[in-house]
Design a protein around this motif. Structure first.
Motif, mmCIF file in Angstrom:
data_model
loop_
_atom_site.group_PDB
_atom_site.id
_atom_site.type_symbol
_atom_site.label_atom_id
_atom_site.label_comp_id
_atom_site.label_asym_id
_atom_site.label_seq_id
_atom_site.Cartn_x
_atom_site.Cartn_y
_atom_site.Cartn_z
ATOM 1 N N LEU A 132 23.108 -44.443 -38.340
ATOM 2 C CA LEU A 132 23.898 -45.113 -37.321
ATOM 3 C C LEU A 132 23.404 -44.629 -35.966
ATOM 4 O O LEU A 132 23.355 -43.425 -35.711
ATOM 5 C CB LEU A 132 25.378 -44.763 -37.500
ATOM 6 C CG LEU A 132 26.378 -45.323 -36.498
ATOM 7 C CD1 LEU A 132 26.557 -46.835 -36.691
ATOM 8 C CD2 LEU A 132 27.728 -44.616 -36.644
ATOM 9 N N VAL A 133 22.995 -45.566 -35.114
ATOM 10 C CA VAL A 133 22.555 -45.248 -33.750
ATOM 11 C C VAL A 133 23.676 -45.653 -32.802
ATOM 12 O O VAL A 133 24.127 -46.796 -32.825
ATOM 13 C CB VAL A 133 21.252 -45.986 -33.391
ATOM 14 C CG1 VAL A 133 20.868 -45.718 -31.936
ATOM 15 C CG2 VAL A 133 20.124 -45.572 -34.333
ATOM 16 N N VAL A 134 24.122 -44.697 -31.960
ATOM 17 C CA VAL A 134 25.274 -44.950 -31.090
ATOM 18 C C VAL A 134 24.937 -44.575 -29.652
ATOM 19 O O VAL A 134 24.279 -43.557 -29.401
ATOM 20 C CB VAL A 134 26.506 -44.134 -31.547
ATOM 21 C CG1 VAL A 134 27.731 -44.506 -30.718
ATOM 22 C CG2 VAL A 134 26.791 -44.350 -33.029
ATOM 23 N N ALA A 135 25.399 -45.397 -28.721
ATOM 24 C CA ALA A 135 25.265 -45.064 -27.303
ATOM 25 C C ALA A 135 26.191 -43.904 -26.975
ATOM 26 O O ALA A 135 27.362 -43.899 -27.367
ATOM 27 C CB ALA A 135 25.619 -46.274 -26.446
ATOM 28 N N ARG A 136 25.685 -42.904 -26.255
ATOM 29 C CA ARG A 136 26.503 -41.741 -25.906
ATOM 30 C C ARG A 136 27.360 -41.998 -24.677
ATOM 31 O O ARG A 136 28.265 -41.226 -24.371
ATOM 32 C CB ARG A 136 25.604 -40.523 -25.691
ATOM 33 C CG ARG A 136 24.744 -40.201 -26.900
ATOM 34 C CD ARG A 136 23.973 -38.924 -26.749
ATOM 35 N NE ARG A 136 24.852 -37.755 -26.892
ATOM 36 C CZ ARG A 136 24.421 -36.535 -27.190
ATOM 37 N NH1 ARG A 136 23.135 -36.315 -27.402
ATOM 38 N NH2 ARG A 136 25.269 -35.535 -27.297
ATOM 39 N N GLU A 137 27.076 -43.074 -23.968
ATOM 40 C CA GLU A 137 27.837 -43.434 -22.774
ATOM 41 C C GLU A 137 28.671 -44.684 -23.049
ATOM 42 O O GLU A 137 28.575 -45.286 -24.113
ATOM 43 C CB GLU A 137 26.880 -43.661 -21.603
ATOM 44 C CG GLU A 137 26.077 -42.414 -21.246
ATOM 45 C CD GLU A 137 24.846 -42.740 -20.421
ATOM 46 O OE1 GLU A 137 24.792 -42.305 -19.262
ATOM 47 O OE2 GLU A 137 23.944 -43.415 -20.949
ATOM 48 N N ASP A 138 29.473 -45.075 -22.087
ATOM 49 C CA ASP A 138 30.370 -46.214 -22.246
ATOM 50 C C ASP A 138 29.599 -47.524 -22.095
ATOM 51 O O ASP A 138 29.658 -48.195 -21.060
ATOM 52 C CB ASP A 138 31.500 -46.122 -21.217
ATOM 53 C CG ASP A 138 32.511 -47.253 -21.366
ATOM 54 O OD1 ASP A 138 32.533 -47.892 -22.434
ATOM 55 O OD2 ASP A 138 33.275 -47.493 -20.409
ATOM 56 N N ILE A 139 28.849 -47.866 -23.151
ATOM 57 C CA ILE A 139 28.120 -49.137 -23.214
ATOM 58 C C ILE A 139 28.752 -49.939 -24.339
ATOM 59 O O ILE A 139 28.846 -49.456 -25.468
ATOM 60 C CB ILE A 139 26.621 -48.920 -23.496
ATOM 61 C CG1 ILE A 139 26.002 -47.975 -22.466
ATOM 62 C CG2 ILE A 139 25.888 -50.269 -23.503
ATOM 63 C CD1 ILE A 139 24.574 -47.588 -22.782
ATOM 64 N N ARG A 140 29.152 -51.145 -24.053
ATOM 65 C CA ARG A 140 29.881 -51.952 -25.043
ATOM 66 C C ARG A 140 29.070 -53.133 -25.562
ATOM 67 O O ARG A 140 29.301 -53.598 -26.672
ATOM 68 C CB ARG A 140 31.200 -52.435 -24.434
ATOM 69 C CG ARG A 140 32.041 -51.277 -23.899
ATOM 70 C CD ARG A 140 33.217 -51.735 -23.060
ATOM 71 N NE ARG A 140 33.840 -50.607 -22.369
ATOM 72 C CZ ARG A 140 34.877 -50.704 -21.550
ATOM 73 N NH1 ARG A 140 35.412 -51.905 -21.300
ATOM 74 N NH2 ARG A 140 35.358 -49.631 -20.964
ATOM 75 N N GLN A 141 28.141 -53.618 -24.722
ATOM 76 C CA GLN A 141 27.308 -54.755 -25.107
ATOM 77 C C GLN A 141 25.843 -54.426 -24.832
ATOM 78 O O GLN A 141 25.536 -53.679 -23.893
ATOM 79 C CB GLN A 141 27.710 -56.007 -24.326
ATOM 80 C CG GLN A 141 29.136 -56.459 -24.554
ATOM 81 C CD GLN A 141 29.481 -57.663 -23.693
ATOM 82 O OE1 GLN A 141 28.600 -58.344 -23.167
ATOM 83 N NE2 GLN A 141 30.777 -57.934 -23.548
ATOM 84 N N PHE A 142 24.963 -55.010 -25.618
ATOM 85 C CA PHE A 142 23.543 -54.698 -25.453
ATOM 86 C C PHE A 142 23.035 -55.105 -24.077
ATOM 87 O O PHE A 142 22.144 -54.465 -23.520
ATOM 88 C CB PHE A 142 22.716 -55.393 -26.544
ATOM 89 C CG PHE A 142 21.399 -54.713 -26.785
ATOM 90 C CD1 PHE A 142 21.264 -53.769 -27.788
ATOM 91 C CD2 PHE A 142 20.295 -55.007 -25.993
ATOM 92 C CE1 PHE A 142 20.057 -53.119 -27.999
ATOM 93 C CE2 PHE A 142 19.078 -54.369 -26.195
ATOM 94 C CZ PHE A 142 18.963 -53.411 -27.201
ATOM 95 N N GLY A 143 23.615 -56.125 -23.504
ATOM 96 C CA GLY A 143 23.174 -56.590 -22.195
ATOM 97 C C GLY A 143 23.470 -55.624 -21.069
ATOM 98 O O GLY A 143 22.984 -55.802 -19.948
ATOM 99 N N GLN A 144 24.273 -54.592 -21.328
ATOM 100 C CA GLN A 144 24.644 -53.625 -20.290
ATOM 101 C C GLN A 144 23.670 -52.450 -20.193
ATOM 102 O O GLN A 144 23.817 -51.606 -19.312
ATOM 103 C CB GLN A 144 26.055 -53.088 -20.578
ATOM 104 C CG GLN A 144 27.134 -54.161 -20.512
ATOM 105 C CD GLN A 144 28.476 -53.674 -21.038
ATOM 106 O OE1 GLN A 144 28.559 -52.638 -21.703
ATOM 107 N NE2 GLN A 144 29.528 -54.417 -20.752
ATOM 108 N N ILE A 145 22.686 -52.373 -21.058
ATOM 109 C CA ILE A 145 21.732 -51.266 -21.041
ATOM 110 C C ILE A 145 20.892 -51.325 -19.762
ATOM 111 O O ILE A 145 20.347 -52.379 -19.414
ATOM 112 C CB ILE A 145 20.804 -51.335 -22.272
ATOM 113 C CG1 ILE A 145 21.605 -51.106 -23.550
ATOM 114 C CG2 ILE A 145 19.675 -50.322 -22.173
ATOM 115 C CD1 ILE A 145 20.791 -51.310 -24.817
ATOM 116 N N ASN A 146 20.763 -50.197 -19.067
ATOM 117 C CA ASN A 146 19.899 -50.159 -17.884
ATOM 118 C C ASN A 146 18.482 -49.748 -18.273
ATOM 119 O O ASN A 146 18.208 -49.456 -19.442
ATOM 120 C CB ASN A 146 20.482 -49.247 -16.793
ATOM 121 C CG ASN A 146 20.583 -47.788 -17.221
ATOM 122 O OD1 ASN A 146 19.745 -47.267 -17.960
ATOM 123 N ND2 ASN A 146 21.614 -47.098 -16.730
#
Length: 351
Positions: A234-248
């Motif tokens: 399982l790969v999880v974002a460590r920050e408050d990212i909810r949708q893939f489109g929000q990745i910087n």
């Protein structure tokens, strides 16, 4: 007897499903076969491959001479926006025969013009381009659809008929079954704790450490406590990212780095191109409040004991619930010990 060295069940908090764990059958020093490094070497270009640059696809459309990623609408998509019925809102009033029309779009994402390079064999820069391509397509599709599924089926054993490294993106308005379950479970947890389920979960995994495979400032990969597949991660974002489109851009680069390390470890377990199905789960775009969501990806690899022995989800798994012999902790230990230098690269260095 140490913890978990007995038959028990573990609950998946994302879905509510259970898995039966029988470690007494397989929780012992690793006896799995380590295959010799594969001698199969694919060429970088195949003249009849429908995904290689400059070649024709089945509908006689010619691919451009692309240099990094290439995206096109699937010529045989399971979803389309041109329904044959005149009423796309058609439904059934019979609860035993319920149906609804489904519209959407299916895209193919070629990871590289090189026919021979799977994800772990791409450079971090090349993988960053894959991640940003996923992001750009997600953002575009999110303007039209509520649910966007980014996924990859790697390997013939997973039903992938085309060896050229690629993935897919399916977008539609309806909430798919897995997303609906995860949304419900995460919303319920958030209502009780006021913290996203996966945020609390990865904090506890970091504190424990036994199931963590790799991590960086933005991402973490673990063998989840409730894993059903032998080497599931399982790969999880460590920050408050909810949708893939929000990745910087920075998060895209660090994600590429983590994906390269994780998939390299996979390949090095049995010295083979490790098959899997991988998919990203994002919050649906039509939620009034998605505070309970955390962006994550599931890797479901079928290999169990060697490059040719897979776990079959049959019998009890199909008729009752998932069952595994290899505990999540043992699987994690094997992946943790796997080299981060790809076996093909190591072999070349020894030649």
């Amino acid at each position: 007897m140490s913890q978990f060295e007995y038959t028990h069940r573990r609950k998946n908090p994302l879905t509510g499903d259970w898995v039966l764990v029988s470690p007494h059958r397989n929780n012992r020093p690793w006896l799995g076969a380590t295959e010799q490094a594969s001698t199969e070497s694919l060429p970088s270009y195949v003249d009849d491959c429908p995904l290689c640059p400059g070649n024709n696809r089945a509908n006689d459309t010619k691919n451009p001479d692309y240099q990094d990623t290439f995206v096109f609408v699937n010529d045989f998509g399971a979803l389309n926006q041109q329904q044959q019925t005149s009423d796309t809102n058609v439904t059934s009033d019979d609860e035993l025969f319920t149906f609804e029309a489904a519209n959407g779009e299916c895209r193919v994402v070629c990871f590289s013009p090189d026919h021979s390079k799977t994800m772990p064999e791409l450079s971090v820069d090349e993988l960053t381009k894959v991640v940003t391509t996923w992001r750009e397509n997600y953002q575009e599709l999110a303007s039209k659809f509520a649910n966007i599924h980014i996924f990859e089926n790697k390997g013939e054993i997973m039903g992938c008929s085309q060896p050229h490294p690629h993935g897919q993106i399916w977008a539609h308005q309806h909430a798919s079954s897995e997303i609906a379950k995860e949304n419900s479970q995460q919303a319920d947890y958030y209502a009780r704790h006021q913290t996203p389920l996966l945020a609390n979960y990865i904090d506890k995994e970091v504190a424990d450490g036994s199931r963590v495979i790799c991590s960086n400032e933005h991402w973490i990969a673990v063998v989840p406590f409730w894993a059903a597949w032998p080497f599931e991660t399982l790969v999880v974002a460590r920050e408050d990212i909810r949708q893939f489109g929000q990745i910087n851009d920075q998060q895209a680069q660090t994600l590429a780095s983590l994906l390269k390390e994780l998939t390299t470890r996979y390949d090095n377990v049995f010295n083979c191109s490790f098959p899997y199905s991988m998919g990203w789960h994002s919050a649906p775009t039509n939620l009034a409040d998605d505070s309970h969501w955390r962006l994550h990806a599931h890797f479901y690899p079928p290999l169990l004991r060697s490059a040719t022995v897979k776990k079959h989800m049959v019998g009890y798994e199909m008729m009752a619930e998932s069952q595994r012999d290899l505990s999540a902790e043992t699987a994690a230990a094997i992946l943790q010990k796997a080299s981060t230098t790809h076996y093909k690269q190591a072999q070349q260095g020894n030649d």
